[in-house]
Design a protein around this motif. Structure first.
Motif, short mmCIF file in Angstrom:
data_model
loop_
_atom_site.label_atom_id
_atom_site.label_comp_id
_atom_site.label_asym_id
_atom_site.label_seq_id
_atom_site.Cartn_x
_atom_site.Cartn_y
_atom_site.Cartn_z
N GLN A 134 -7.25 -7.11 0.56
CA GLN A 134 -6.25 -8.17 0.81
C GLN A 134 -5.98 -8.95 -0.47
N ARG A 135 -7.03 -9.25 -1.22
CA ARG A 135 -6.86 -10.07 -2.43
C ARG A 135 -5.98 -9.41 -3.47
N PHE A 136 -5.96 -8.06 -3.48
CA PHE A 136 -5.16 -7.35 -4.48
C PHE A 136 -3.85 -6.78 -3.92
N TYR A 137 -3.75 -6.61 -2.59
CA TYR A 137 -2.57 -5.97 -2.02
C TYR A 137 -1.62 -6.93 -1.29
N ASP A 138 -2.03 -8.15 -1.04
CA ASP A 138 -1.13 -9.11 -0.41
C ASP A 138 -0.26 -9.74 -1.49
N PHE A 139 0.75 -9.00 -1.94
CA PHE A 139 1.55 -9.40 -3.09
C PHE A 139 2.25 -10.74 -2.89
N GLU A 140 2.61 -11.06 -1.67
CA GLU A 140 3.31 -12.32 -1.40
C GLU A 140 2.34 -13.44 -1.04
N GLY A 141 1.06 -13.13 -1.01
CA GLY A 141 0.07 -14.14 -0.67
C GLY A 141 -1.00 -14.25 -1.72
N GLN A 142 -2.24 -13.86 -1.37
CA GLN A 142 -3.36 -14.03 -2.29
C GLN A 142 -3.26 -13.19 -3.55
N LEU B 268 -9.15 -6.73 -14.86
CA LEU B 268 -9.47 -6.39 -13.47
C LEU B 268 -10.76 -7.07 -13.04
N MET B 269 -11.77 -7.01 -13.89
CA MET B 269 -13.05 -7.64 -13.57
C MET B 269 -12.93 -9.16 -13.51
N ALA B 270 -12.13 -9.72 -14.41
CA ALA B 270 -11.94 -11.17 -14.41
C ALA B 270 -11.27 -11.63 -13.12
N GLU B 271 -10.25 -10.87 -12.66
CA GLU B 271 -9.57 -11.23 -11.41
C GLU B 271 -10.50 -11.08 -10.22
N ALA C 105 0.82 -1.21 0.00
CA ALA C 105 0.00 0.00 0.00
C ALA C 105 0.85 1.26 0.00
N ARG C 106 1.97 1.24 0.69
CA ARG C 106 2.84 2.42 0.72
C ARG C 106 3.41 2.71 -0.66
N GLN C 107 3.64 1.68 -1.44
CA GLN C 107 4.16 1.86 -2.79
C GLN C 107 3.04 2.10 -3.81
N ASN C 108 1.82 1.68 -3.46
CA ASN C 108 0.68 1.78 -4.39
C ASN C 108 -0.54 2.29 -3.61
N PRO C 109 -0.54 3.58 -3.26
CA PRO C 109 -1.58 4.10 -2.36
C PRO C 109 -2.96 4.26 -2.98
N GLN C 110 -3.08 4.10 -4.28
CA GLN C 110 -4.37 4.27 -4.95
C GLN C 110 -4.62 3.12 -5.91
N PHE C 111 -5.91 2.76 -6.03
CA PHE C 111 -6.27 1.68 -6.95
C PHE C 111 -7.78 1.77 -7.21
N VAL C 112 -8.25 0.93 -8.11
CA VAL C 112 -9.69 0.85 -8.40
C VAL C 112 -10.14 -0.60 -8.27
N LEU C 113 -11.37 -0.78 -7.82
CA LEU C 113 -11.94 -2.11 -7.68
C LEU C 113 -13.33 -2.14 -8.28
N PRO C 114 -13.66 -3.21 -9.00
CA PRO C 114 -15.02 -3.34 -9.55
C PRO C 114 -15.94 -4.02 -8.53
N SER D 18 -0.49 -12.60 -5.27
CA SER D 18 0.64 -12.95 -6.13
C SER D 18 0.12 -13.28 -7.53
N GLY D 19 0.85 -12.86 -8.52
CA GLY D 19 0.41 -13.11 -9.89
C GLY D 19 -0.20 -11.89 -10.52
N ARG D 20 -1.27 -12.08 -11.27
CA ARG D 20 -1.84 -11.00 -12.08
C ARG D 20 -2.42 -9.88 -11.24
N LYS D 21 -2.98 -10.19 -10.08
CA LYS D 21 -3.60 -9.15 -9.24
C LYS D 21 -2.57 -8.09 -8.86
N SER D 22 -1.41 -8.53 -8.39
CA SER D 22 -0.38 -7.57 -8.00
C SER D 22 0.14 -6.81 -9.21
#
Length: 327
Positions: A286-294, A319-322, A173-182, A296-300
């Motif tokens: 959590q699903r999009f920001y836990d880079f080392e957990g849930q 984004l919608m598919a993920e 989050a500190r490196q990516n403080p903004q995002f969008v979610l569907p 990992s992969g396309r979400k991050s």
């Protein structure tokens, strides 16, 4: 899912586009119709009431409307400050400066700036629980009491997050403080399109609201973080004046001795998002920001591309598919 470009979302990544526009295809629609009304030209309002303003200026001994505005400028500022709240604080700069080249430099709402400022407006954990007494309980009982504390509130959401998971999320989050979610919406009977509202989130970090349990330098309780959710349409149209519909706060008061981060979310009624929907958005963090957990992969990768303003590779259908893969 077929390829489709979401122009309004790309403009947020670029930070260079005027009001939100949707390019809709039969197989994928993204709805945010509440905020598709166009901007009003302030000069139109001035012209409409010019005669009355001229009359008011003459009555008070001013030779022009501009002189009248200057005379009332301080009073207007004072009234705005008195009327401001944590979720709608007095803006420091005009909302028209609502764009920077990339999402990483996109305007953070003044609500987020307020909670990350020196004056800490966040309620301490002690306003919800007797912190000293709860320290004596095992983690499972702490979590149960935390959930019970908000069980009767129809607009509250809560969770107890293991410290290790939270620290991974915080680092991203500190490196990516903004995002969008569907936020998926049910399709009307007989329709086959994928429908969703897009929501804009912003992280903010500020000093801890309570006293650390461990000595300074040996504690995980170094901050309190918030996540503010706003309708993307509202953010695109109103910028710093956009009204968040949900604010999530993370408390680290018990992180040292219990290994838990207590999360509390507050949903503002009648802003187009139910408590259940806000809970789903919170779980997506959590699903999009836990880079080392849930995540990992396309979400991050999607989160990083949004931060970098990568309009060529960031695609809303991915984004919608993920998001659809989240169970």
């Amino acid at each position: 899912m077929a390829s489709v470009r979401f122009q309004g979302l790309r403009s947020v990544i670029r930070g260079q586009c005027s009001p939100l526009r949707f390019q809709q295809r039969r197989w994928a629609q993204v709805h945010d119709v509440r905020y598709l009304a166009s901007h009003h030209d302030p000069n139109h309002i001035l012209d409409r009431y010019r005669s009355k303003l001229d009359q008011k200026a003459k009555q008070e001994g001013h030779d022009s409307i501009e002189s009248l505005k200057e005379a009332y400028n301080e009073k207007i500022k004072d009234l705005r400050v008195k009327a401001s709240t944590v979720t709608t604080p007095e803006p420091e700069t005009p909302a028209s400066n609502a764009a920077e080249p990339t999402a990483a430099k996109a305007p953070i709402s003044h609500a987020a700036r307020e909670v990350s400022g020196k004056a800490n407006p966040i309620k301490p954990l002690s306003s919800y629980l007797d912190v000293e007494k709860i320290r004596e309980l095992p983690p499972k009982e702490v979590e149960a009491l935390w959930r019970l504390r908000f069980a009767s509130s129809p607009t509250s959401i809560c969770a107890a997050i293991p410290l290790e998971i939270y620290q991974r999320i915080m680092s991203a989050a500190r490196q990516n403080p903004q995002f969008v979610l569907p936020l998926p919406r049910p399709s009307a009977e007989g329709e086959q399109e994928t429908q969703a509202d897009i929501h804009f989130l912003q992280w903010a970090f500020h000093p801890p609201a309570g006293e650390p349990a461990a000595p300074s330098g040996e504690t995980a309780n170094t901050h309190v973080s918030t996540v503010i959710f706003t309708h993307l349409g509202a953010f695109k149209m109103h910028g710093a004046f956009a009204q968040p519909h949900t604010t999530i706060t993370h408390y680290l008061d018990l992180a040292d001795d219990k290994g838990l981060v207590l999360m509390h979310g507050q949903v503002v009624p009648e802003r187009g998002v139910s408590t259940m929907e806000a809970t789903w958005l919170a779980s997506c963090v959590q699903r999009f920001y836990d880079f080392e957990g849930q995540a990992s992969g396309r979400k991050s990768e999607l989160v990083r591309m949004f931060t970098q303003g990568d309009t060529e590779n960031f695609k809303v259908e991915e984004l919608m598919a993920e998001a659809e893969r989240i169970q």
